[in-house]
Design a protein around this motif. Structure first.
Motif, mmCIF file in Angstrom:
data_model
loop_
_atom_site.group_PDB
_atom_site.id
_atom_site.type_symbol
_atom_site.label_atom_id
_atom_site.label_comp_id
_atom_site.label_asym_id
_atom_site.label_seq_id
_atom_site.Cartn_x
_atom_site.Cartn_y
_atom_site.Cartn_z
ATOM 1 N N THR A 6 1.035 -1.383 -0.123
ATOM 2 C CA THR A 6 0.087 0.011 0.304
ATOM 3 C C THR A 6 1.503 1.084 0.379
ATOM 4 O O THR A 6 0.322 2.176 -0.617
ATOM 5 C CB THR A 6 -1.102 -0.120 1.267
ATOM 6 O OG1 THR A 6 -1.592 -1.487 1.571
ATOM 7 C CG2 THR A 6 -1.517 1.299 1.264
ATOM 8 N N LEU A 7 1.997 1.239 0.830
ATOM 9 C CA LEU A 7 2.913 2.449 0.982
ATOM 10 C C LEU A 7 3.357 2.682 -0.258
ATOM 11 O O LEU A 7 3.637 3.837 -1.375
ATOM 12 C CB LEU A 7 3.741 2.175 1.992
ATOM 13 C CG LEU A 7 4.776 3.670 2.275
ATOM 14 C CD1 LEU A 7 4.002 4.355 2.797
ATOM 15 C CD2 LEU A 7 5.918 2.741 3.728
ATOM 16 N N THR A 48 -7.312 4.453 -3.642
ATOM 17 C CA THR A 48 -5.549 3.540 -3.898
ATOM 18 C C THR A 48 -6.878 3.599 -1.870
ATOM 19 O O THR A 48 -6.053 2.192 -1.230
ATOM 20 C CB THR A 48 -4.540 4.858 -3.525
ATOM 21 O OG1 THR A 48 -4.399 4.837 -4.872
ATOM 22 C CG2 THR A 48 -3.638 3.632 -2.461
ATOM 23 N N LEU A 49 -6.573 4.178 -1.319
ATOM 24 C CA LEU A 49 -7.192 3.992 0.034
ATOM 25 C C LEU A 49 -8.442 3.081 0.215
ATOM 26 O O LEU A 49 -7.874 2.318 0.852
ATOM 27 C CB LEU A 49 -7.572 5.351 0.728
ATOM 28 C CG LEU A 49 -5.731 6.255 1.295
ATOM 29 C CD1 LEU A 49 -6.464 7.390 1.894
ATOM 30 C CD2 LEU A 49 -4.742 6.315 2.245
ATOM 31 N N GLU A 50 -8.911 2.843 -0.558
ATOM 32 C CA GLU A 50 -9.827 2.381 -0.354
ATOM 33 C C GLU A 50 -10.067 0.810 -1.113
ATOM 34 O O GLU A 50 -9.669 0.130 -0.206
ATOM 35 C CB GLU A 50 -11.471 2.924 -0.956
ATOM 36 C CG GLU A 50 -12.668 1.985 -0.794
ATOM 37 C CD GLU A 50 -13.802 2.065 -1.890
ATOM 38 O OE1 GLU A 50 -14.814 2.604 -1.586
ATOM 39 O OE2 GLU A 50 -13.923 3.106 -3.097
ATOM 40 N N TYR A 54 -7.441 1.387 3.418
ATOM 41 C CA TYR A 54 -7.654 1.819 4.593
ATOM 42 C C TYR A 54 -8.758 3.029 5.133
ATOM 43 O O TYR A 54 -8.320 4.009 5.942
ATOM 44 C CB TYR A 54 -6.094 2.812 4.180
ATOM 45 C CG TYR A 54 -5.060 2.396 4.062
ATOM 46 C CD1 TYR A 54 -4.620 2.112 5.872
ATOM 47 C CD2 TYR A 54 -4.493 1.565 3.408
ATOM 48 C CE1 TYR A 54 -2.937 1.063 6.376
ATOM 49 C CE2 TYR A 54 -3.213 1.197 3.799
ATOM 50 C CZ TYR A 54 -2.410 0.578 5.068
ATOM 51 O OH TYR A 54 -1.099 0.219 5.022
ATOM 52 N N ILE A 55 -9.583 3.181 4.323
ATOM 53 C CA ILE A 55 -11.066 4.019 4.298
ATOM 54 C C ILE A 55 -12.232 2.823 4.436
ATOM 55 O O ILE A 55 -12.236 2.401 3.595
ATOM 56 C CB ILE A 55 -10.968 5.123 3.705
ATOM 57 C CG1 ILE A 55 -10.780 5.094 1.907
ATOM 58 C CG2 ILE A 55 -9.410 6.425 4.106
ATOM 59 C CD1 ILE A 55 -10.774 6.728 1.284
ATOM 60 N N CYS A 56 -12.821 3.315 4.662
ATOM 61 C CA CYS A 56 -14.107 3.010 4.473
ATOM 62 C C CYS A 56 -15.652 3.428 4.256
ATOM 63 O O CYS A 56 -16.535 3.987 5.115
ATOM 64 C CB CYS A 56 -14.743 1.495 5.902
ATOM 65 S SG CYS A 56 -13.178 -0.039 5.936
ATOM 66 N N PRO A 57 -15.325 4.275 3.290
ATOM 67 C CA PRO A 57 -16.381 5.282 3.176
ATOM 68 C C PRO A 57 -17.908 4.889 2.905
ATOM 69 O O PRO A 57 -18.045 3.502 2.778
ATOM 70 C CB PRO A 57 -15.844 6.365 1.851
ATOM 71 C CG PRO A 57 -15.483 5.180 1.184
ATOM 72 C CD PRO A 57 -14.347 4.245 1.973
ATOM 73 N N PRO A 58 -18.660 5.321 3.226
ATOM 74 C CA PRO A 58 -19.561 5.054 3.268
ATOM 75 C C PRO A 58 -20.703 4.358 1.804
ATOM 76 O O PRO A 58 -20.018 5.132 0.259
ATOM 77 C CB PRO A 58 -21.340 5.936 3.080
ATOM 78 C CG PRO A 58 -20.252 7.281 3.486
ATOM 79 C CD PRO A 58 -19.073 6.574 3.005
ATOM 80 N N SER A 59 -21.659 3.699 1.187
ATOM 81 C CA SER A 59 -21.642 3.270 -0.092
ATOM 82 C C SER A 59 -22.425 4.199 -1.058
ATOM 83 O O SER A 59 -21.543 3.172 -2.043
ATOM 84 C CB SER A 59 -22.560 1.802 -0.509
ATOM 85 O OG SER A 59 -23.873 2.389 0.354
ATOM 86 N N ASP A 60 -22.766 4.325 -0.732
ATOM 87 C CA ASP A 60 -23.014 5.703 -1.807
ATOM 88 C C ASP A 60 -22.112 6.680 -2.243
ATOM 89 O O ASP A 60 -22.583 8.013 -2.972
ATOM 90 C CB ASP A 60 -24.210 6.372 -0.940
ATOM 91 C CG ASP A 60 -23.872 7.189 0.277
ATOM 92 O OD1 ASP A 60 -23.209 7.390 1.484
ATOM 93 O OD2 ASP A 60 -25.612 7.864 -0.098
ATOM 94 N N PHE A 93 -9.071 11.960 4.468
ATOM 95 C CA PHE A 93 -10.492 10.919 4.357
ATOM 96 C C PHE A 93 -10.301 10.209 5.326
ATOM 97 O O PHE A 93 -10.626 8.995 5.299
ATOM 98 C CB PHE A 93 -9.381 10.057 2.625
ATOM 99 C CG PHE A 93 -9.820 11.025 1.394
ATOM 100 C CD1 PHE A 93 -10.932 11.912 1.500
ATOM 101 C CD2 PHE A 93 -9.326 10.483 0.375
ATOM 102 C CE1 PHE A 93 -10.839 12.412 0.086
ATOM 103 C CE2 PHE A 93 -9.666 11.101 -0.797
ATOM 104 C CZ PHE A 93 -10.252 12.259 -0.579
ATOM 105 N N THR A 94 -8.962 9.779 6.075
ATOM 106 C CA THR A 94 -8.839 8.390 6.925
ATOM 107 C C THR A 94 -9.360 8.614 7.558
ATOM 108 O O THR A 94 -9.628 8.381 8.710
ATOM 109 C CB THR A 94 -7.261 8.671 7.313
ATOM 110 O OG1 THR A 94 -6.573 9.110 7.581
ATOM 111 C CG2 THR A 94 -6.557 7.614 5.778
ATOM 112 N N LYS A 95 -9.829 9.989 8.905
ATOM 113 C CA LYS A 95 -10.547 11.223 9.221
ATOM 114 C C LYS A 95 -11.539 10.405 8.686
ATOM 115 O O LYS A 95 -12.428 10.540 10.025
ATOM 116 C CB LYS A 95 -9.669 12.514 9.916
ATOM 117 C CG LYS A 95 -8.465 12.195 10.275
ATOM 118 C CD LYS A 95 -8.152 13.349 10.505
ATOM 119 C CE LYS A 95 -6.511 13.994 11.269
ATOM 120 N NZ LYS A 95 -6.523 14.873 11.418
#
Length: 100
Positions: A6-7, A48-50, A54-60, A93-95
């Motif tokens: 990932t890095l 990349t983060l998703e 490393y991030i878990c954003p909402p599905s929408d 994004f991570t926050k």
């Protein structure tokens, strides 16, 4: 191993556009001008983060919503804009969407 991979991906994604949008100021200007240099780095950081969880954003969540979040942060935090745009987006994004 996943962290190392990932890095590497993050570094390569960031360096792919570093000459065009080094700082948050550069990204802010590109987005305000409607340039392609706006969408590509935002989507590269987000994807990349998703992908690497490393991030878990909402599905929408979609490209336009992500861009609005980045622009909101850039507008509201002008003192941070001198920092590398990729670093700013990773932080925001991570926050915003931590994985539990």
């Amino acid at each position: 191993m996943k962290y190392f991979t990932t890095l590497i991906i993050i570094c390569l994604s960031g360096s792919a556009y570093a000459d065009k949008t080094d700082s948050g100021n550069d990204l802010f200007q590109a987005c305000n001008a409607g340039k392609e240099d706006c969408d590509i780095p935002i989507q590269a950081a987000y994807d990349t983060l998703e992908y690497n969880e490393y991030i878990c954003p909402p599905s929408d969540m979609n490209n336009e919503k992500v861009k609005k979040i980045v622009m909101k942060n850039l507008r509201e935090k002008p003192k941070e804009r001198s920092k590398p745009s990729f670093d700013l987006m990773v932080s925001w994004f991570t926050k915003s969407w931590p994985c539990k």
